[in-house]
Design an enzyme around this catalytic site. Structure first.
Site, mmCIF file in Angstrom:
data_model
loop_
_atom_site.group_PDB
_atom_site.id
_atom_site.type_symbol
_atom_site.label_atom_id
_atom_site.label_comp_id
_atom_site.label_asym_id
_atom_site.label_seq_id
_atom_site.Cartn_x
_atom_site.Cartn_y
_atom_site.Cartn_z
ATOM 1 N N ARG A 1 0.835 -1.207 0.000
ATOM 2 C CA ARG A 1 0.000 0.000 0.000
ATOM 3 C C ARG A 1 0.869 1.257 0.000
ATOM 4 O O ARG A 1 2.016 1.226 0.488
ATOM 5 C CB ARG A 1 -0.906 0.000 1.230
ATOM 6 C CG ARG A 1 -0.148 0.256 2.519
ATOM 7 C CD ARG A 1 -1.069 0.341 3.721
ATOM 8 N NE ARG A 1 -0.357 0.703 4.912
ATOM 9 C CZ ARG A 1 -0.302 -0.052 6.013
ATOM 10 N NH1 ARG A 1 -0.899 -1.234 6.051
ATOM 11 N NH2 ARG A 1 0.337 0.385 7.073
ATOM 12 N N ASP B 1 -6.160 -2.284 8.901
ATOM 13 C CA ASP B 1 -5.502 -3.349 8.136
ATOM 14 C C ASP B 1 -6.307 -4.647 8.097
ATOM 15 O O ASP B 1 -7.364 -4.760 8.718
ATOM 16 C CB ASP B 1 -4.108 -3.589 8.721
ATOM 17 C CG ASP B 1 -3.064 -3.723 7.636
ATOM 18 O OD1 ASP B 1 -3.324 -4.473 6.671
ATOM 19 O OD2 ASP B 1 -2.008 -3.096 7.740
HETATM 20 C C1 LIG Z 1 -4.747 -6.422 -0.688
HETATM 21 C C2 LIG Z 1 -3.352 -6.685 -0.213
HETATM 22 C C3 LIG Z 1 -2.610 -5.660 0.358
HETATM 23 C C4 LIG Z 1 -1.314 -5.890 0.815
HETATM 24 N N1 LIG Z 1 -0.614 -4.858 1.365
HETATM 25 C C5 LIG Z 1 0.680 -5.047 1.748
HETATM 26 C C6 LIG Z 1 1.455 -3.963 2.238
HETATM 27 O O1 LIG Z 1 0.990 -2.846 2.365
HETATM 28 N N2 LIG Z 1 2.752 -4.212 2.579
HETATM 29 C C7 LIG Z 1 3.327 -5.456 2.451
HETATM 30 O O2 LIG Z 1 4.513 -5.618 2.739
HETATM 31 N N3 LIG Z 1 2.591 -6.518 1.996
HETATM 32 C C8 LIG Z 1 1.294 -6.327 1.642
HETATM 33 N N4 LIG Z 1 0.559 -7.375 1.146
HETATM 34 C C9 LIG Z 1 1.190 -8.696 1.021
HETATM 35 C C10 LIG Z 1 2.173 -8.718 -0.124
HETATM 36 O O3 LIG Z 1 1.600 -8.216 -1.294
HETATM 37 C C11 LIG Z 1 2.684 -10.124 -0.365
HETATM 38 O O4 LIG Z 1 3.381 -10.540 0.788
HETATM 39 C C12 LIG Z 1 3.569 -10.244 -1.587
HETATM 40 O O5 LIG Z 1 4.094 -11.536 -1.632
HETATM 41 C C13 LIG Z 1 4.689 -9.241 -1.575
HETATM 42 O O6 LIG Z 1 5.478 -9.389 -2.712
HETATM 43 P P1 LIG Z 1 6.997 -9.800 -2.594
HETATM 44 O O7 LIG Z 1 6.982 -11.256 -2.193
HETATM 45 O O8 LIG Z 1 7.530 -9.584 -3.951
HETATM 46 O O9 LIG Z 1 7.582 -8.931 -1.571
HETATM 47 C C14 LIG Z 1 -0.747 -7.167 0.691
HETATM 48 C C15 LIG Z 1 -1.484 -8.202 0.103
HETATM 49 C C16 LIG Z 1 -2.776 -7.967 -0.345
HETATM 50 C C17 LIG Z 1 -3.555 -9.084 -0.981
#
Ligand SMILES: Cc1cc2nc3c(=O)[nH]c(=O)nc-3n(C[C@H](O)[C@H](O)[C@H](O)COP(=O)(O)O)c2cc1C
Length: 502
Positions: A194, A303
């Site tokens: 986010r 959240d």
């Molecule tokens: C709707 C939604 C919002 C999310 N918001 C965040 C966030 O703000 N920060 C974060 O670190 N992960 C957030 N996540 C989880 C990550 O998108 C997830 O862990 C993802 O694997 C991150 O990508 P990466 O593995 O490349 O770091 C969110 C997931 C969803 C479905």
């Protein structure tokens, strides 16, 4: 839950040709999965209240919502587009989410004829190779997402960005694909993190410490690099949106996964102000850089834990350009007390990644992360138990596997138990456990959002062995038999059933 009857192949052709959010909106409408709202509803709190009621309402009222003219803005807002099994499946081109499990499982069987042995230890490279085979990314010069380009003075004000909950620290972009490259290897990461709006040209990026973006931040600092080129991609192919939330192993480009699911490579275009490529068919791209000399207080934010996460320092993202389609759609989601849309995005992840877990632990037959557990708080595991201590091996193994390291409670049950059936799983988890002997209490990394741990990101964990116990595990009694009727009586009563008037 919505029922799932989709003509998969027809659909796949449709979506492959498109990779476009506007066409996905049309598809949802065709499937009676979308409600258009023409009333001028405010992106400040009002869209949340409508979305929350719809997410928690009857299956008939749980629809994607298309706010045609949010109050004060010209760009429509699409929300809850993934908020049930049918819509999530439509987004990924499958008839039901279980198919995701089968698709990757079949690919692994096909491409790894030597069995899983050769895969262990090389899982990462193998996954990358599997996903990218025959799917070289395509570069284009002319892209729909650059139909309109704002460069000098590009400002965020025209975007209908939501303020979700009353005590949120401001407006937040909630469904982004945040693109960065590893400063050392150059490999792309796409994460759904986010972003809080500070002013017309500044955002704060909430990438948590265990995530790919935060690793790029650490590496950039190690290289004394102060700026990380970044792009916030909004909309486009629904598979691209979802894949930003998929916990791909580090150093594997999430857009490979989107291409794999669509069966065609994603088309990319060069950014106009940053050395990055972005999906050409996105709706809006906010280009800029993450400034490692500029950390500011981010939050609070309502959240997916159902609580507000407190204010913490995160780096600023400075806007250098915004590009867009002539008529873009602004995609959003609201998280809060479960169940909400993100549960279904997580469900797709759970189904897709099961075959990967099985590369390392073939004894794991199924997993389920119920909505009430908000992903990391509860993981139910169905396993094939073969030796004393086997359930403990699985619990420790999962705590060592990718983001499952954040799991707070892992419950392991026997192979005949359906972990997707919460009532059956609870029956087993409660009845089969001697609380003196069958639990593993440990500690380790926990989610940055976890508010129960006494220190940030580090806390207690529990593993519960709810399998039938073996004599070698010290169980000297006879494990009891599950109550069941004989097949003959069952058949006889089935034959009689319609005459019984029941
Ligand atoms: C709707 C939604 C919002 C999310 N918001 C965040 C966030 O703000 N920060 C974060 O670190 N992960 C957030 N996540 C989880 C990550 O998108 C997830 O862990 C993802 O694997 C991150 O990508 P990466 O593995 O490349 O770091 C969110 C997931 C969803 C479905």
């Amino acid at each position: 839950m919505c029922s799932v009857i989709i003509k998969t192949n027809l659909y796949r052709e449709f979506i492959l040709a498109s990779q476009e959010l506007s066409q996905f909106v049309g598809l949802l409408e065709q499937h009676r999965q979308l409600k258009r709202i023409s009333a001028p509803v405010s992106p400040e709190l009002e869209i949340t209240e409508i979305c929350d009621r719809v997410c928690k309402g009857s299956p008939e009222s749980n629809r994607a919502l298309f706010f045609e003219k949010p109050a004060g803005y010209d760009i429509p807002v699409l929300i809850n587009a993934f908020g049930c099994e049918e819509r999530m499946a439509l987004a990924l081109g499958v008839s039901q989410l279980e198919e995701l499990n089968q698709r990757l499982g079949q690919l692994i069987d096909l491409r790894l004829p030597g069995g899983v042995g050769q895969a262990v230890g090389r899982g990462r490279e193998i996954l990358g190779a599997l996903l990218s085979a025959g799917l070289r990314p395509r570069k284009v010069r002319k892209a729909p997402v650059q139909e309109v380009v704002h460069k000098e003075g590009a400002a965020l004000d025209f975007l209908p960005i939501l303020k979700c909950w009353p005590k949120d620290g401001g407006k937040f972009i909630t469904l982004p694909q945040v693109v960065t490259r590893n400063p050392r290897s150059g490999v792309r990461n796409v994460g759904m993190y986010r972003l809080q709006v500070v002013d017309s040209q500044t955002l704060l990026v909430h990438w948590q410490r265990h995530k790919g973006g935060a690793e790029h931040e650490r590496q950039a600092k190690a290289f004394r690099q102060e700026k990380i080129p970044a792009a916030v991609v909004l909309g486009g192919d629904p598979a691209c949106i979802w894949c930003a939330s998929a916990p791909m192993p580090p150093e594997i480009d999430e857009y490979l996964l989107a291409g794999f699911l669509g069966g065609a490579p994603i088309e990319f275009v060069n950014c106009v102000s940053q050395p990055l490529e972005v999906p050409a068919k996105a709706d809006i791209v906010i280009e800029g850089y993450v400034d490692l000399a500029d950390y500011r207080a981010e939050g609070p934010f309502g959240d997916h834990t159902g609580y507000y996460t407190p204010v913490e320092l995160f780096p600023a993202f400075h806007v250098t350009a915004i590009t867009q389609r002539k008529s873009p759609i602004y995609p959003a989601t609201v998280v809060g007390i479960p169940p909400m849309e993100d549960y279904w995005m997580g469900k797709a992840t759970e189904r897709f990644f099961l075959p990967l877990i099985r590369i390392f632990m073939p004894e794991v037959l199924d997993i389920h992360m119920p909505a009430e557990g908000v992903f990391h708080n509860l993981v139910l595991v169905r396993m094939q138990k073969r030796f004393p201590g086997h359930a403990h091996k699985v619990i420790h193994g999962l705590w060592g596997l990718g983001l499952l390291m954040l799991a707070k409670c892992i419950v392991v049950v026997d192979e005949w138990v359906d972990v997707q059936n919460l009532s059956q799983a609870a029956w087993q988890a409660l009845g089969n456990v001697d609380w003196n002997r069958d639990i593993l209490v440990s500690q380790g990394p926990v989610d940055q959002l976890d508010h129960a741990s006494y220190q940030p990101s580090f806390g207690g964990k529990i593993g519960i062995d709810a399998t039938a116990k073996l004599p070698e595990e010290g169980y000297s009694r006879q494990w009891p038999e599950v109550v069941a009727m004989t097949p003959e009586v069952k058949q006889h009563i089935s034959d009689l059933w319609k005459d019984l008037g029941l």
